[in-house]
Design an enzyme around this catalytic site. Structure first.
Site, mmCIF file in Angstrom:
data_model
loop_
_atom_site.group_PDB
_atom_site.id
_atom_site.type_symbol
_atom_site.label_atom_id
_atom_site.label_comp_id
_atom_site.label_asym_id
_atom_site.label_seq_id
_atom_site.Cartn_x
_atom_site.Cartn_y
_atom_site.Cartn_z
ATOM 1 N N LEU A 47 0.887 -1.163 0.000
ATOM 2 C CA LEU A 47 0.000 0.000 0.000
ATOM 3 C C LEU A 47 0.924 1.211 0.000
ATOM 4 O O LEU A 47 1.950 1.198 0.693
ATOM 5 C CB LEU A 47 -0.882 0.019 1.255
ATOM 6 C CG LEU A 47 -2.020 -0.996 1.332
ATOM 7 C CD1 LEU A 47 -2.640 -0.982 2.728
ATOM 8 C CD2 LEU A 47 -3.084 -0.694 0.289
ATOM 9 N N ASP A 48 0.569 2.250 -0.751
ATOM 10 C CA ASP A 48 1.470 3.399 -0.785
ATOM 11 C C ASP A 48 1.438 4.172 0.537
ATOM 12 O O ASP A 48 0.623 3.909 1.420
ATOM 13 C CB ASP A 48 1.180 4.310 -1.985
ATOM 14 C CG ASP A 48 -0.217 4.905 -1.959
ATOM 15 O OD1 ASP A 48 -0.678 5.274 -0.867
ATOM 16 O OD2 ASP A 48 -0.840 5.030 -3.023
ATOM 17 N N LEU A 49 2.332 5.130 0.654
ATOM 18 C CA LEU A 49 2.543 5.855 1.910
ATOM 19 C C LEU A 49 1.268 6.493 2.439
ATOM 20 O O LEU A 49 1.021 6.498 3.651
ATOM 21 C CB LEU A 49 3.623 6.928 1.708
ATOM 22 C CG LEU A 49 4.053 7.727 2.940
ATOM 23 C CD1 LEU A 49 4.816 6.839 3.913
ATOM 24 C CD2 LEU A 49 4.904 8.923 2.534
ATOM 25 N N SER A 90 -1.866 5.627 1.751
ATOM 26 C CA SER A 90 -3.014 4.717 1.821
ATOM 27 C C SER A 90 -2.958 3.954 3.143
ATOM 28 O O SER A 90 -1.919 3.881 3.779
ATOM 29 C CB SER A 90 -3.011 3.739 0.644
ATOM 30 O OG SER A 90 -3.155 4.435 -0.584
#
Length: 224
Positions: free
Chosen positions: A92-94, A96
């Site tokens: 998951l990106d930073l 999210s």
């Protein structure tokens, strides 16, 4: 070492099984077979002992790696109570949040992240404003993301009010920042993105920043 590096070592003849030089793709029984690497016997965990399977509710601001050259918080900062070395399944990106799995089961990790295994992932996506019929039609079509034609995404409008619209989006593949790029294409700004389920396993009411072990039933569902 990485799987690729391990395969290179095997191909170079540095691994033996029961005294015979191993081949890439060879299968073994950890309870019965003896494996040597570089002339030394490798002590392997009993197959019956199983692996470690963890579910984390990742908050915004954590990166899905085990270390970070920029000094940012990582998933390991959230699971310090786990003695075994576990690795994230996907990312998951930073900015999210939500559900992410960690495990030391390399075979399962590879199966869950390989493009040929379509494990559905469900997201709760809050966007600004209303979603028009035209935007909805585009979101559910086979869009082109980074020169790649994605599989159509299941989209359900869950809530809508003056603060924005909540979409339930189910992905059957995971391109880098796919949901954000999809929304950008139709002019929607993502205010909050939360992964709430992977396959039949749901995040439930697990608190932000907390983790729990998967149940035997949940592990069986993932392996199935």
């Amino acid at each position: 070492m990485s799987r690729r590096a391990a395969e290179a070592e095997i191909a170079a003849g540095k691994v033996k099984v029961n005294g015979i030089v191993a081949e890439v793709g060879m299968k073994i029984d950890p309870d019965l077979d003896t494996v040597e690497y570089g002339g030394k016997t490798i002590k392997m965990p009993r197959a019956a002992a199983g692996g470690t399977y963890v579910l984390v509710n990742k908050p915004v601001g954590y990166v899905c790696t085990l270390s970070d050259e920029k000094g940012r918080l990582t998933l390991l900062d959230l699971v310090k109570g786990i003695r075994k070395r576990v690795y994230p399944v996907g990312r998951l990106d930073l900015i999210s949040e939500g559900m992410i799995l960690l495990t030391d089961d390399g075979e399962l990790k590879n199966r869950l992240t390989h493009p040929s295994h379509s494990v559905p992932k469900v997201y709760r996506v809050k966007v600004g404003g209303e979603v028009s019929d035209e935007q909805y039609e585009i979101l559910t079509s086979a869009l082109i993301i980074d020169d790649y034609k994605i599989k159509p995404v299941d989209v359900v409008v869950s809530e809508s009010d003056e603060s924005g619209t909540v979409l339930k989006m189910t992905l059957h593949e995971g391109r880098n920042r796919q949901i954000r790029k999809m929304c950008e294409q139709v002019g929607l700004k993502v205010a909050k993105l939360t992964r709430v389920a992977i396959g039949d396993i749901a995040l439930g009411n697990l608190e932000y920043g907390k983790w729990r072990y998967l149940t035997k039933e949940e592990v069986a569902m993932l392996k199935k």
